[in-house]
Structures are given as C-alpha cells and as structure tokens.
Design a protein around this motif. Structure first.
Motif, mmCIF file in Angstrom:
data_model
loop_
_atom_site.group_PDB
_atom_site.id
_atom_site.type_symbol
_atom_site.label_atom_id
_atom_site.label_comp_id
_atom_site.label_asym_id
_atom_site.label_seq_id
_atom_site.Cartn_x
_atom_site.Cartn_y
_atom_site.Cartn_z
ATOM 1 N N ILE A 175 0.857 -1.188 0.000
ATOM 2 C CA ILE A 175 0.000 0.000 0.000
ATOM 3 C C ILE A 175 0.894 1.239 0.000
ATOM 4 N N ASP A 176 0.302 2.357 -0.399
ATOM 5 C CA ASP A 176 1.036 3.620 -0.477
ATOM 6 C C ASP A 176 0.867 4.358 0.843
ATOM 7 N N LEU A 177 1.889 4.395 1.658
ATOM 8 C CA LEU A 177 1.824 5.067 2.950
ATOM 9 C C LEU A 177 2.205 6.541 2.861
ATOM 10 N N VAL A 178 2.791 6.942 1.732
ATOM 11 C CA VAL A 178 3.234 8.337 1.580
ATOM 12 C C VAL A 178 2.054 9.251 1.263
ATOM 13 N N ASN A 179 1.100 8.736 0.533
ATOM 14 C CA ASN A 179 -0.056 9.540 0.133
ATOM 15 C C ASN A 179 -0.895 9.879 1.365
ATOM 16 N N PRO A 180 -1.053 11.164 1.729
ATOM 17 C CA PRO A 180 -1.814 11.528 2.940
ATOM 18 C C PRO A 180 -3.303 11.249 2.819
ATOM 19 N N ALA A 181 -3.784 11.067 1.589
ATOM 20 C CA ALA A 181 -5.215 10.795 1.411
ATOM 21 C C ALA A 181 -5.530 9.302 1.439
ATOM 22 N N ALA A 182 -4.484 8.464 1.464
ATOM 23 C CA ALA A 182 -4.703 7.017 1.433
ATOM 24 C C ALA A 182 -4.892 6.501 2.858
ATOM 25 N N ASN A 183 -6.133 6.455 3.298
ATOM 26 C CA ASN A 183 -6.441 5.999 4.645
ATOM 27 C C ASN A 183 -6.937 4.552 4.695
ATOM 28 N N PHE A 184 -7.272 4.002 3.542
ATOM 29 C CA PHE A 184 -7.782 2.633 3.490
ATOM 30 C C PHE A 184 -6.963 1.816 2.492
ATOM 31 N N CYS A 185 -6.874 0.514 2.762
ATOM 32 C CA CYS A 185 -6.162 -0.362 1.840
ATOM 33 C C CYS A 185 -6.978 -0.515 0.567
ATOM 34 N N PRO A 186 -6.377 -0.286 -0.598
ATOM 35 C CA PRO A 186 -7.139 -0.407 -1.847
ATOM 36 C C PRO A 186 -7.439 -1.855 -2.221
ATOM 37 N N HIS A 187 -6.825 -2.805 -1.509
ATOM 38 C CA HIS A 187 -7.009 -4.213 -1.859
ATOM 39 C C HIS A 187 -8.104 -4.877 -1.032
ATOM 40 N N CYS A 188 -8.094 -4.616 0.293
ATOM 41 C CA CYS A 188 -9.078 -5.275 1.164
ATOM 42 C C CYS A 188 -10.009 -4.301 1.853
ATOM 43 N N GLY A 189 -9.737 -2.998 1.765
ATOM 44 C CA GLY A 189 -10.633 -1.985 2.315
ATOM 45 C C GLY A 189 -10.509 -1.746 3.800
ATOM 46 N N ILE A 190 -9.539 -2.340 4.485
ATOM 47 C CA ILE A 190 -9.395 -2.131 5.924
ATOM 48 C C ILE A 190 -8.858 -0.732 6.186
ATOM 49 N N GLY A 191 -9.336 -0.111 7.256
ATOM 50 C CA GLY A 191 -8.861 1.207 7.612
ATOM 51 C C GLY A 191 -7.466 1.163 8.178
ATOM 52 N N VAL A 192 -6.582 1.965 7.569
ATOM 53 C CA VAL A 192 -5.177 1.959 7.994
ATOM 54 C C VAL A 192 -4.839 3.232 8.766
ATOM 55 N N PHE A 193 -5.392 4.382 8.331
ATOM 56 C CA PHE A 193 -5.124 5.661 8.997
ATOM 57 C C PHE A 193 -6.452 6.355 9.290
ATOM 58 N N GLU A 194 -6.404 7.240 10.311
ATOM 59 C CA GLU A 194 -7.566 8.041 10.689
ATOM 60 C C GLU A 194 -7.083 9.367 11.265
ATOM 61 N N ARG A 195 -8.002 10.288 11.452
ATOM 62 C CA ARG A 195 -7.683 11.582 12.026
ATOM 63 C C ARG A 195 -8.058 11.598 13.504
ATOM 64 N N CYS A 196 -7.134 12.099 14.318
ATOM 65 C CA CYS A 196 -7.411 12.211 15.748
ATOM 66 C C CYS A 196 -8.478 13.288 15.955
ATOM 67 N N PRO A 197 -9.570 12.982 16.658
ATOM 68 C CA PRO A 197 -10.628 13.978 16.869
ATOM 69 C C PRO A 197 -10.189 15.142 17.742
ATOM 70 N N ALA A 198 -9.126 14.959 18.512
ATOM 71 C CA ALA A 198 -8.684 16.017 19.423
ATOM 72 C C ALA A 198 -7.744 17.002 18.735
ATOM 73 N N CYS A 199 -6.770 16.475 17.954
ATOM 74 C CA CYS A 199 -5.767 17.352 17.354
ATOM 75 C C CYS A 199 -5.730 17.273 15.825
ATOM 76 N N ASP A 200 -6.594 16.441 15.267
ATOM 77 C CA ASP A 200 -6.687 16.265 13.815
ATOM 78 C C ASP A 200 -5.382 15.747 13.200
ATOM 79 N N HIS A 201 -4.580 15.097 14.038
ATOM 80 C CA HIS A 201 -3.330 14.530 13.518
ATOM 81 C C HIS A 201 -3.619 13.166 12.876
ATOM 82 N N ARG A 202 -2.955 12.875 11.770
ATOM 83 C CA ARG A 202 -3.133 11.586 11.077
ATOM 84 C C ARG A 202 -2.362 10.489 11.831
#
Length: 349
Positions: free
Chosen positions: A301-328
């Motif tokens: 998977i492409d970990l460099v792309n900041p918009a890539a939060n889900f695996c394009p192969h299986c759809g599992i969530g890999v990244f999310e935004r922290c609700p407190a500080c909005d950090h990825r």
C-alpha cells in the motif's frame, strides 16, 4: 485490537524462552541416553553362533595341526640349513688344505706321500657326502613344507566357506535386530512427537507454554535427530522412500495451509472493517506497516499519500484523524502520539 507488549513483558518472554530451551535441553539429554541404551535390550550376535560347530571344529583343529607341523618343519629346515652351512665351510676348508698339500707334493715328487693322497681324497669325499646328505634332508623338508602349504590352503578354503555361510546368517540376524531396535526407538519417539503436536495445537497459548515448547523441541529432536541416523538403509531405499513420503506429506500440508490461508483472507476481507482490526495485534500491524504492506491482507500500500487511509485491496482502515488534534495516526494505535488522546477506532472497539 490488542495493545503492544511492554518492554518488561518482552524480557519476561525472553526468560521464558530460555526456560523452554533449558527444559528441552534436559529432555534431549535424557532422551539421548534412553535411545542410546535401547540396543542393549537385544542380545548381540557373534559369528561363532552361526558356524557349523562340528565342521568348523574339525577344520579349525586341522588348521592348527597343519600349522604346528609347519612350525616343526620350519625349525628343522633352519637347523638343517645351519648344518649345511657348517658342512660347506668344512668342505671348503678341506679343499683348500688339500690343494696346498698337492702343491707341496708336486714340488717334492715324494712317492711315500701317495697313501696320504688317498686318505685326504677319501676325507674330502666323506665331507662332500655329508654335505649332500644335509642338502637331501633340506630338499625333503622343502617338499614336506610344500605339501603342508597345500593342505593349509585347502583347509583354509573350507574354513572360509563355512565362515562365509555363517556371515550371511549373521548379517541377516543383525538386519532383523537392527529393525527391531529401530521399532523400539520408533515406538518411543513417535508417541512423544504426537503428544508434542497435540500440546502445540491445544496448549501453546496457556500460561505453561514454555514447557509445551520445550517438550515439543525435545520430541522433534528425538524423532528427527536421534531416530533418523538409526533408520535401516537396505541400499538407501528406506531413506529415499521415507524422504519422498515426508516431502509429500510436508508439501501437501504446505499446499493445504496456503489454500486455507487464502480462503481465510478472502473471508476476512468480506467482514466489517472494525471487526477485522480488532483481530490484528498492534505490534504485528505496526511491523507490517513498517514494511509498507497492509496489516490485513499483507499487500503493498502507499503510505506516503496523505489521502490514502484505506487499503485499496481489502478496504481495511489503515489511517484516521485524531478527533482532538486532527493529527493523522494509524488506526491500530490506541492513543494518538501527538496529543495522547484515545483514537476513534480504539474508542469504538
């Protein structure tokens, strides 16, 4: 989703692995002694047990008698050779004396020395006759020695034939004994290996897992190291046959495991995202992410792309935004490493 292991927990696990290895070492030593002593339950065969007692005894006694006669003949020949040397020396000295005496007689031309000539000639003839007698005795001893050698060769051939027949019987008995001892070893190690497999399947995640793994290592060592060198050869057919069967079993197991893994992965990809994340350990997920592969399906998977939060192969969530500080942050991390708040995925689980 399981949290990562603590540093102290890792050290404890390392100590427990050392306990498992130590336990396995003691069991291996004990097993080696038992496996090594198993041949003592069988009586050791000897060649004499399979010899024809009557015929072998006659042949052995005949060989001993012939060799005693050879020794006597050799001693007599040595004594006769010494006597012949002495007779030749005496004859040579007498010939030299006679030659000198003849020169003196020819020089003086004295007729009164004729009786002495006859006497000296007779003495030389007697010495020559004695020398010839010793030579004839040596020739007779040589003839006897040749006959004894021929008799010895014949008896040795008979004894060799008897021993060859006995050796065949001994080899057959040894092969049978070797197979029985191998059966003893197999009867000892195979149940241990089966028990070790059952323990690994059922008990490897219990609190006593070090002893389970130690026993499994000892059983595997006893079967694959202690048992295999004693495997009968029979021209290599058994080794290659066992190797082919073992390879077939291992290959089929690997193929089935791969097929089961693929089916399990396909089934897992159809399950909800949150449910799949809870089944992946944090340490395992972070390790896979460090290799730039999806923690769920293990595909790149492409970990460099900041918009890539889900695996394009299986759809599992890999990244999310922290609700407190909005950090990825990674969905597999319970706390945000920027502000320390609990992430949405962790809170939902």
């Amino acid at each position: 989703m399981r949290s990562g292991s603590r540093l102290s927990e890792r050290w404890f696990n390392l100590v427990l692995w050392l306990v498992a290895l130590a336990f396995a070492g003691f069991l291996i030593g004990l097993g080696s002694l038992v496996v090594g002593d198993l041949p003592q339950v069988e009586h050791r065969y000897t060649l004499e047990q399979f010899l024809d007692g009557t015929r072998s005894g006659v042949a052995t006694d005949a060989l001993k008698q012939i060799r005693r006669e050879q020794d006597d003949n050799r001693r007599q020949a040595e004594q006769s050779q010494l006597a012949l040397d002495a007779a030749r020396s005496a004859s040579e000295a007498a010939r030299e004396t006679f030659a000198n005496w003849l020169k003196t007689r020819d020089a003086t031309q004295r007729v009164d020395q004729d009786p002495g000539l006859v006497a000296r000639t007779e003495r030389l003839d007697a010495l020559k006759a004695a020398e010839r007698t010793v030579e004839e005795r040596l020739e007779a001893l040589a003839k006897v020695g040749l006959e004894l050698s021929e008799r010895e060769a014949a008896q040795a051939s008979i004894d060799a034939d008897l021993r060859a027949v006995a050796q065949e019987k001994l080899d057959a008995a040894d092969r049978g004994q070797e197979l029985r001892v191998f059966g003893y070893r197999l009867a000892l190690t195979l149940p241990l290996l089966a028990l070790a497999g059952w323990l690994l399947l059922k008990r490897r995640r219990t609190r006593n897992w070090p002893f389970v793994w130690g026993f499994a290592l000892a059983a595997a060592f006893a079967f694959f190291v202690e048992l295999v060198p004693y495997l009968p050869s029979y021209g290599g057919y058994v080794q290659y046959g066992v190797g082919a069967v073992a390879t077939l079993i291992f290959g089929r197991t690997a193929i089935n495991a791969l097929h089961t893994y693929n089916e399990r992965q396909k089934a897992a990809e159809l399950r909800p995202n949150e449910e799949r994340r809870t089944e992946i350990a944090t340490d395992q997920a972070l390790q896979r992410l460090s290799k730039k592969v999806c923690p769920g399906c293990e595909r790149p998977i492409d970990l460099v792309n900041p918009a890539a939060n889900f695996c394009p192969h299986c759809g599992i969530g890999v990244f999310e935004r922290c609700p407190a500080c909005d950090h990825r942050k990674s969905t597999f991390e319970r706390f945000c490493y920027a502000c320390g708040k609990v992430g949405p995925a962790a809170a939902a689980s």
